[in-house]
Structure formats: C-alpha cells, structure tokens
Design an enzyme around this catalytic site. Structure first.
Site, PDB file in Angstrom:
ATOM      1  N   GLU A 102      48.219  35.850  33.836  1.00  0.00           N
ATOM      2  CA  GLU A 102      49.096  35.799  35.019  1.00  0.00           C
ATOM      3  C   GLU A 102      50.331  34.908  34.839  1.00  0.00           C
ATOM      4  O   GLU A 102      50.643  34.052  35.664  1.00  0.00           O
ATOM      5  CB  GLU A 102      48.260  35.363  36.238  1.00  0.00           C
ATOM      6  CG  GLU A 102      47.082  36.301  36.485  1.00  0.00           C
ATOM      7  CD  GLU A 102      46.150  35.866  37.614  1.00  0.00           C
ATOM      8  OE1 GLU A 102      46.507  34.947  38.354  1.00  0.00           O
ATOM      9  OE2 GLU A 102      45.066  36.450  37.742  1.00  0.00           O
ATOM     10  N   ASN A 143      46.901  39.130  30.121  1.00  0.00           N
ATOM     11  CA  ASN A 143      46.148  39.703  31.249  1.00  0.00           C
ATOM     12  C   ASN A 143      46.864  39.397  32.564  1.00  0.00           C
ATOM     13  O   ASN A 143      47.356  38.277  32.770  1.00  0.00           O
ATOM     14  CB  ASN A 143      44.749  39.060  31.257  1.00  0.00           C
ATOM     15  CG  ASN A 143      43.790  39.714  32.230  1.00  0.00           C
ATOM     16  OD1 ASN A 143      43.584  40.927  32.174  1.00  0.00           O
ATOM     17  ND2 ASN A 143      43.211  38.931  33.140  1.00  0.00           N
ATOM     18  N   HIS A 187      42.455  44.912  40.449  1.00  0.00           N
ATOM     19  CA  HIS A 187      41.780  44.532  41.701  1.00  0.00           C
ATOM     20  C   HIS A 187      42.309  45.452  42.788  1.00  0.00           C
ATOM     21  O   HIS A 187      43.285  45.155  43.463  1.00  0.00           O
ATOM     22  CB  HIS A 187      42.055  43.060  42.031  1.00  0.00           C
ATOM     23  CG  HIS A 187      41.336  42.092  41.136  1.00  0.00           C
ATOM     24  ND1 HIS A 187      39.967  41.945  41.144  1.00  0.00           N
ATOM     25  CD2 HIS A 187      41.802  41.252  40.183  1.00  0.00           C
ATOM     26  CE1 HIS A 187      39.615  41.041  40.248  1.00  0.00           C
ATOM     27  NE2 HIS A 187      40.695  40.612  39.644  1.00  0.00           N
ATOM     28  N   GLU A 190      39.273  43.702  35.242  1.00  0.00           N
ATOM     29  CA  GLU A 190      38.665  43.020  36.393  1.00  0.00           C
ATOM     30  C   GLU A 190      38.524  43.957  37.593  1.00  0.00           C
ATOM     31  O   GLU A 190      38.713  43.567  38.732  1.00  0.00           O
ATOM     32  CB  GLU A 190      39.496  41.798  36.798  1.00  0.00           C
ATOM     33  CG  GLU A 190      39.763  40.821  35.676  1.00  0.00           C
ATOM     34  CD  GLU A 190      40.506  39.585  36.121  1.00  0.00           C
ATOM     35  OE1 GLU A 190      40.601  39.344  37.337  1.00  0.00           O
ATOM     36  OE2 GLU A 190      41.024  38.840  35.258  1.00  0.00           O
ATOM     37  N   ASP A 203      37.729  46.047  40.778  1.00  0.00           N
ATOM     38  CA  ASP A 203      36.900  46.189  41.966  1.00  0.00           C
ATOM     39  C   ASP A 203      37.695  47.005  42.983  1.00  0.00           C
ATOM     40  O   ASP A 203      38.919  47.083  42.911  1.00  0.00           O
ATOM     41  CB  ASP A 203      36.403  44.857  42.542  1.00  0.00           C
ATOM     42  CG  ASP A 203      37.405  43.718  42.444  1.00  0.00           C
ATOM     43  OD1 ASP A 203      36.961  42.540  42.392  1.00  0.00           O
ATOM     44  OD2 ASP A 203      38.637  43.977  42.437  1.00  0.00           O
TER      45      ASP A 203
END
Ligand code: G3I
Length: 333
Positions: A142, A183, A219, A248, A250
């Site tokens: 990030e 990432n 996400h 990651e 979801d």
C-alpha cells in the site's frame, strides 16, 4: 463444521483443496495463529480446503517486534510452519507497511539514515529467517494513496520513492528464491489508482528493481470490481513481465444495500473472479480469512460505511456456503 465437510475431511473424498491441487491453482486463506492453535475445526478446514496460507498479522512489523531489540517469531512460525508441514504455498505479508508498526516505534526518534538502517535490518532479519519457507513476499504494501499519488508514509518521507527500490533489493539479498511482490487494495480493476501502480512498477522495473509480481487485494466489500476490468488490469501487469496474484479476497455488501439472496450474489462474484484468474493465468487467490467468524470485517472500526460481515467461503460454524461450491465448481470445470 457441517457433517458433509466433516465426512470429507475424515475421508479421502475430494475436497476444495483437491480441486485446487489438480488445477495447479493456489487457493489460500489468511491465518490467525490463535485460531490455528485453539480450534481443531479451524485447522482441519484450512488443511483440507486450502493449499496456500498467509499470516494475517503475525508477519507484520508490529506483531513481530515487541521491543526495539527483540523479535518474537512465535506466531509467525506457527502459521508458516503449518503451511510448510502441510505442503502449502506460503505468502509472507508484509515487510514494509505504514500500518501496524511497533507501538514503541516513533519516526521522530530516528534520522533518515537511521530509518534506512532500521528498515534494512528489519527486512534482512525477517526475510532472511524464512528464506527456505516463504515462497512469495509482499515486500511493500500500500505505497500508493487512493488518489494515485505516492502515499506519504514514514518510509516515503524519510527516503523518497527509493525506499521501494531498497526494500526489494534487501529482500532479494536474503531471500533470493522468493518471489517479491508489491501489494495494494482498491486497484483490482483499471482505475486511477491501478494506473498509478502500473506507472510505479514501470519505474521500478526501469531502475532494475527485483520485483516479480503484483498483489491485488480484492477486498470486494461495497464495490465489486468488474471481472472484465480486473482481467484487463491483470493482463497489463503481465505485459510488463510481472506475475499477478489475488492476495486478500473477501466479498461483502453495504449493510444498507444488501441484495436479495446475498449468498448467491456473493457466490457468483467469487466464481467470476476465479474463472477470470483461470482465463488470464493468475494462479493464486487468497481469501482474507478461513471462515466468517474469523473475518477482520466485523471488527474493523475505520470503515467509511458499514458492510455485511460474512465475506468468506465458510460460515461461522465452518459450513460450506454457496461461495465455497461456486469456487470449487469453477476449479473443477
Ligand atoms: O493483537 C491485538 C490484541 O492483543 C489486542 O487486545 C486487540 C485489541 O486492541 O488488538 C489486537 O490487534 C489487532 C490485530 O488486527 C490482530 O487482531 C489490531 O487492533 C487490529 O487493528 C488488527 O487489524 C488488522 C488490520 O489489517 C490492521 O490494519 C486485521 O486483523 C487484518 O485483517 C488487516 O489486514 C489488512 C492487510 O494486512 C493489508 N490489506 C488490508 C487488510 C485489511 O485491513
């Protein structure tokens, strides 16, 4: 855990992991060491359903470093060693981030040169320890702000953009066989932020920085990035010679705008992303948790809005959700 899941775990009936293994696909989960130690259903579900692991928090600078002169690898070792013992693909997350730095770490205590040495020592110590165990590292997490500018973190303020060059170089010195990734979140489809990340990675590659891949966190909580745009985004990074992994994932909904039949909508979206990955040669999808009861979404306090809190493939009691069956179907067909 549901009876059919138990029966699958206790027998050698094909499981979700079987489907991933047979497809040569890495299907993973972010892992909490306490649940791993204390909940047999957790680790049985993890081992039988996934073939990849990422420590959710245990490999971050704060959890690793209780004091300026000590590292505590207990939790990180628990997750990494579980992955190695169960022949899983192990992702390290993350060597350099602006969040979850140690509680005692105050940037103003250090000169820029001291911060450079601090970061080098951290990366050499941590990535060096797991040289033979971690397959892929999120070296920097990030570094790009949501508006596409470089995020003004303690590392950026001290060292400029070169902190990324240094971080990847230091990681490659002690973990030469690991794949080294950048990432980030909110950059899964083609947008202002992923454009900026593309430009950043182009600059790093031009400077000879040893970066191997890009992690798209995905996400998908309120917004569900369009799979076709995700595909195009993946392909442009591949055209730079980089690998791409979904790191990651979801899938949730705005708490005040839940669709009819949300579990089916969720399943369809998981399916569309796995199918997209299979089509464009992205070989890894990590879901950010083993089951809904262990998802970060319910506990995170800094969201700008509320989201539903059942974002994963397994429910709170490890029951297989429609999303589980959708991912398995995508891998088997
Ligand atoms: O371990 C302490 C515990 O001792 C203490 O009692 C408790 C209450 O203060 O906090 C616990 O630490 C929490 C930690 O998760 C472990 O549960 C932190 O407060 C909490 O902030 C931390 O949240 C993590 C978050 O990153 C931090 O930003 C989430 O679990 C984790 O899922 C989340 O993961 C990030 C990725 O690393 C990067 N991409 C975004 C993703 C979601 O934010």
């Amino acid at each position: 855990m549901s009876l059919d899941a138990w029966s699958r775990v206790m027998s050698d009936e094909p499981t979700l992991r079987t489907a991933a293994d047979e497809r040569g696909f890495n299907l993973g989960a972010a892992v909490d060491p306490n649940a791993l130690r204390n909940d047999p259903s957790y680790w049985k579900t993890l081992r039988s359903s996934f073939n990849a692991v990422t420590p959710e928090n245990a490999l971050k600078m704060g959890p690793l470093r209780p004091s300026p002169n000590t590292y505590d690898f207990t939790d990180a070792d628990a997750v990494v060693n579980f992955g190695v013992a169960n022949d899983m693909y192990v992702r390290g997350h993350t060597l350099v981030w602006h969040n979850q730095t140690p509680h005692w770490f105050q940037a103003w205590d250090y000169t820029d040169d001291q911060l450079r040495e601090f970061l080098r020592d951290h990366i050499h110590t941590v990535a060096g320890r797991y040289r033979a165990k971690i397959d892929t590292w999120d070296v920097v997490n990030e570094a790009v702000a949501d508006d596409g500018t470089m995020r003004e973190t303690v590392w950026y303020d001290a060292l400029g953009e070169e902190y990324l060059d240094l971080a990847f170089q230091w990681a490659s010195e002690v973990a030469p066989d690991a794949d080294l990734y950048y990432n980030d979140y909110g950059a899964d489809a083609i947008n202002e932020k992923s454009d900026a990340i593309y430009d950043l990675l182009e600059r790093l590659l031009e400077r000879g920085v040893p970066v191997d891949g890009v992690g798209l966190q995905l996400h998908a909580l309120g917004d569900h990035p369009d799979p076709e745009s995700v595909a195009a985004n993946i392909e442009r990074f591949q055209a730079l010679g980089l690998e791409v992994e979904i790191t990651e994932m979801d899938v949730s909904f705005p708490a005040d705008d839940v669709p009819d039949d949300p579990l089916e909508v969720q399943a369809d979206y998981y399916r569309s992303i796995v199918e997209t990955c299979l089509e464009v040669g992205c070989e890894t999808v990590v879901t950010w948790g083993v089951n809904d009861a262990n998802s970060w979404v319910a506990n995170f306090k800094d969201f700008p809005e509320r989201f539903t809190t059942e974002p994963l493939l397994f429910g709170g009691r490890y029951e297989e959700k429609p999303a589980y069956h959708a991912v398995r179907d995508a891998l088997e067909n």
